[in-house]
Design a protein around this motif. Structure first.
Motif, PDB file in Angstrom:
ATOM      1  N   ARG A 199      -6.851  10.004  -6.598  1.00  0.00           N
ATOM      2  CA  ARG A 199      -5.477   8.403  -7.136  1.00  0.00           C
ATOM      3  C   ARG A 199      -5.418   8.079  -8.241  1.00  0.00           C
ATOM      4  NH1 ARG A 199      -5.916   4.727  -4.346  1.00  0.00           N
ATOM      5  NH2 ARG A 199      -7.955   4.482  -3.911  1.00  0.00           N
ATOM      6  N   PHE A 200      -6.257   7.669  -9.440  1.00  0.00           N
ATOM      7  CA  PHE A 200      -6.565   7.038 -10.483  1.00  0.00           C
ATOM      8  C   PHE A 200      -5.919   8.210 -11.115  1.00  0.00           C
ATOM      9  CE2 PHE A 200      -8.295   3.407 -10.021  1.00  0.00           C
ATOM     10  CZ  PHE A 200      -8.490   3.154  -8.435  1.00  0.00           C
TER      11      PHE A 200
ATOM     12  N   LYS B 209       0.953  -0.556   0.033  1.00  0.00           N
ATOM     13  CA  LYS B 209      -0.231  -0.055   0.104  1.00  0.00           C
ATOM     14  C   LYS B 209       0.902   1.390   0.096  1.00  0.00           C
ATOM     15  CE  LYS B 209      -0.566   0.322   4.892  1.00  0.00           C
ATOM     16  NZ  LYS B 209      -1.970  -0.007   6.281  1.00  0.00           N
ATOM     17  N   LYS B 210       0.376   1.677  -0.880  1.00  0.00           N
ATOM     18  CA  LYS B 210       0.931   3.580  -0.957  1.00  0.00           C
ATOM     19  C   LYS B 210       2.272   3.335  -1.880  1.00  0.00           C
ATOM     20  CE  LYS B 210       0.678   4.663   3.894  1.00  0.00           C
ATOM     21  NZ  LYS B 210       1.066   5.301   5.419  1.00  0.00           N
ATOM     22  N   GLN B 211       2.015   2.609  -3.096  1.00  0.00           N
ATOM     23  CA  GLN B 211       3.446   2.568  -3.673  1.00  0.00           C
ATOM     24  C   GLN B 211       2.774   2.724  -4.930  1.00  0.00           C
ATOM     25  OE1 GLN B 211       6.501   2.000  -3.600  1.00  0.00           O
ATOM     26  NE2 GLN B 211       6.249   1.956  -1.543  1.00  0.00           N
ATOM     27  N   PRO B 212       2.762   3.454  -6.185  1.00  0.00           N
ATOM     28  CA  PRO B 212       3.005   3.381  -7.151  1.00  0.00           C
ATOM     29  C   PRO B 212       2.254   2.110  -8.237  1.00  0.00           C
ATOM     30  CG  PRO B 212       4.660   4.635  -7.463  1.00  0.00           C
ATOM     31  CD  PRO B 212       3.924   4.170  -5.627  1.00  0.00           C
ATOM     32  N   VAL B 213       1.129   2.310  -9.299  1.00  0.00           N
ATOM     33  CA  VAL B 213       1.684   1.072  -9.443  1.00  0.00           C
ATOM     34  C   VAL B 213       0.840   1.352 -11.410  1.00  0.00           C
ATOM     35  CG1 VAL B 213      -0.790   0.317  -9.066  1.00  0.00           C
ATOM     36  CG2 VAL B 213       0.704  -1.556 -10.176  1.00  0.00           C
TER      37      VAL B 213
ATOM     38  N   VAL C 141      -2.620  -5.404  -3.226  1.00  0.00           N
ATOM     39  CA  VAL C 141      -2.509  -4.563  -2.384  1.00  0.00           C
ATOM     40  C   VAL C 141      -1.735  -4.787  -1.248  1.00  0.00           C
ATOM     41  CG1 VAL C 141      -2.080  -1.914  -1.716  1.00  0.00           C
ATOM     42  CG2 VAL C 141      -3.217  -2.997  -4.238  1.00  0.00           C
ATOM     43  N   LEU C 142      -0.877  -5.038  -0.321  1.00  0.00           N
ATOM     44  CA  LEU C 142      -0.581  -5.965   0.563  1.00  0.00           C
ATOM     45  C   LEU C 142      -0.451  -4.664   1.583  1.00  0.00           C
ATOM     46  CD1 LEU C 142       1.754  -8.302  -0.515  1.00  0.00           C
ATOM     47  CD2 LEU C 142      -0.217  -8.911  -0.423  1.00  0.00           C
TER      48      LEU C 142
ATOM     49  N   ALA D   2      -1.197   3.734  -4.384  1.00  0.00           N
ATOM     50  CA  ALA D   2      -2.244   2.270  -4.407  1.00  0.00           C
ATOM     51  C   ALA D   2      -3.619   1.915  -2.781  1.00  0.00           C
ATOM     52  CB  ALA D   2      -1.919   1.068  -4.874  1.00  0.00           C
ATOM     53  N   GLU D   3      -3.819   2.075  -2.076  1.00  0.00           N
ATOM     54  CA  GLU D   3      -4.506   1.698  -1.312  1.00  0.00           C
ATOM     55  C   GLU D   3      -5.003  -0.078  -1.273  1.00  0.00           C
ATOM     56  OE1 GLU D   3      -8.068   4.068  -0.370  1.00  0.00           O
ATOM     57  OE2 GLU D   3      -6.949   6.182   0.221  1.00  0.00           O
TER      58      GLU D   3
END
Lengths: 116, 110
Positions: free
Chosen positions: A64-65, A15-19, A115-116, A82-83
């Motif tokens: 966020r998207f 979580k909190k990373q971009p993808v 998302v972990l 990401a959440e």
């Protein structure tokens, strides 16, 4: 004829990373769609493009998207950050009109995001 | 919200005809009935569509009632590869949006 191509097929992030997800539609298809599919549910539309113009992004969480289709061909969907609740399958589809009686969407295999 | 109602799951024996029902009682005159299916780990796949006449293609047949308030998708000789979630959708052809419901999970039994 090649179908809709998506990559990657699977993505695991914290979580909190971009993808980012990539989609190459069927050649000649001017309409491109991004859907999100949660487990046990049908796909839900996030955004629709006509060529390079986003004509329906009402369901896209814009905080966020983001998405782009710069040359009206392939497209990228991004999530930042990401959440946990973003875990889902992200599907891309494309279509072209063949007269008034047919408007068929062709889907890629999707990207499964965890998302972990 | 989806404009259709489908049973959540159905079973069918391999080699038999699979008949998948769909109710769309609020369908309007210019809306078509579309069927898609989604095999595990794949994206949805178009099967067939129709307005008011029955339709048949290499994959399936679509039977639409005269009042257009319901329809049935028929897979004439189901195989194990037909195991999938089947979505019934109503939409105007000039509308590019597809609203998926939860569909019917069809299990083909050997």
């Amino acid at each position: 004829e090649a179908g809709v191509v998506q990559s990657p097929r699977y993505k695991i992030i914290e979580k909190k990373q971009p993808v980012a997800f990539w989609c190459n539609p069927i050649s000649g298809h001017n309409t491109l769609y991004w859907y999100r599919q949660n487990l046990g549910q049908g796909p839900e539309l996030l955004i629709r493009y006509e060529n390079e113009e986003a004509v329906d992004d009402s369901q896209l969480p814009k905080d966020r998207f983001s998405a782009e289709r710069l040359k009206g061909v392939d497209s990228t969907l991004k999530i930042q950050p990401a959440e946990l609740g973003d875990s889902a399958v992200y599907l891309c589809a494309s279509s072209t009109r063949r007269g008034a009686a047919e408007n068929i969407q062709y889907f890629g295999a999707g990207t499964r995001l965890s998302v972990l | 919200d989806a404009k259709t109602t489908q049973p959540p799951s159905m079973d069918c024996a391999e080699g038999r005809a699979a008949n998948l029902p769909c109710n769309h009682s609020t369908i309007s005159g210019n809306e078509y009935v579309y069927w898609y299916r989604q095999i595990h780990s794949q994206g949805p796949q178009y099967i067939i569509h129709g307005l008011k006449n029955n339709e048949t293609n290499e994959m399936a047949s679509l039977i639409i009632t005269e009042d257009r308030k319901s329809s049935t998708l028929i897979l004439p000789h189901a195989t194990l590869r037909d195991t999938a979630v089947y979505y019934c959708i109503v939409r105007e052809n000039r509308d590019d949006k597809i609203i998926f419901g939860k569909g019917t999970r069809l299990h083909i039994l050997p």
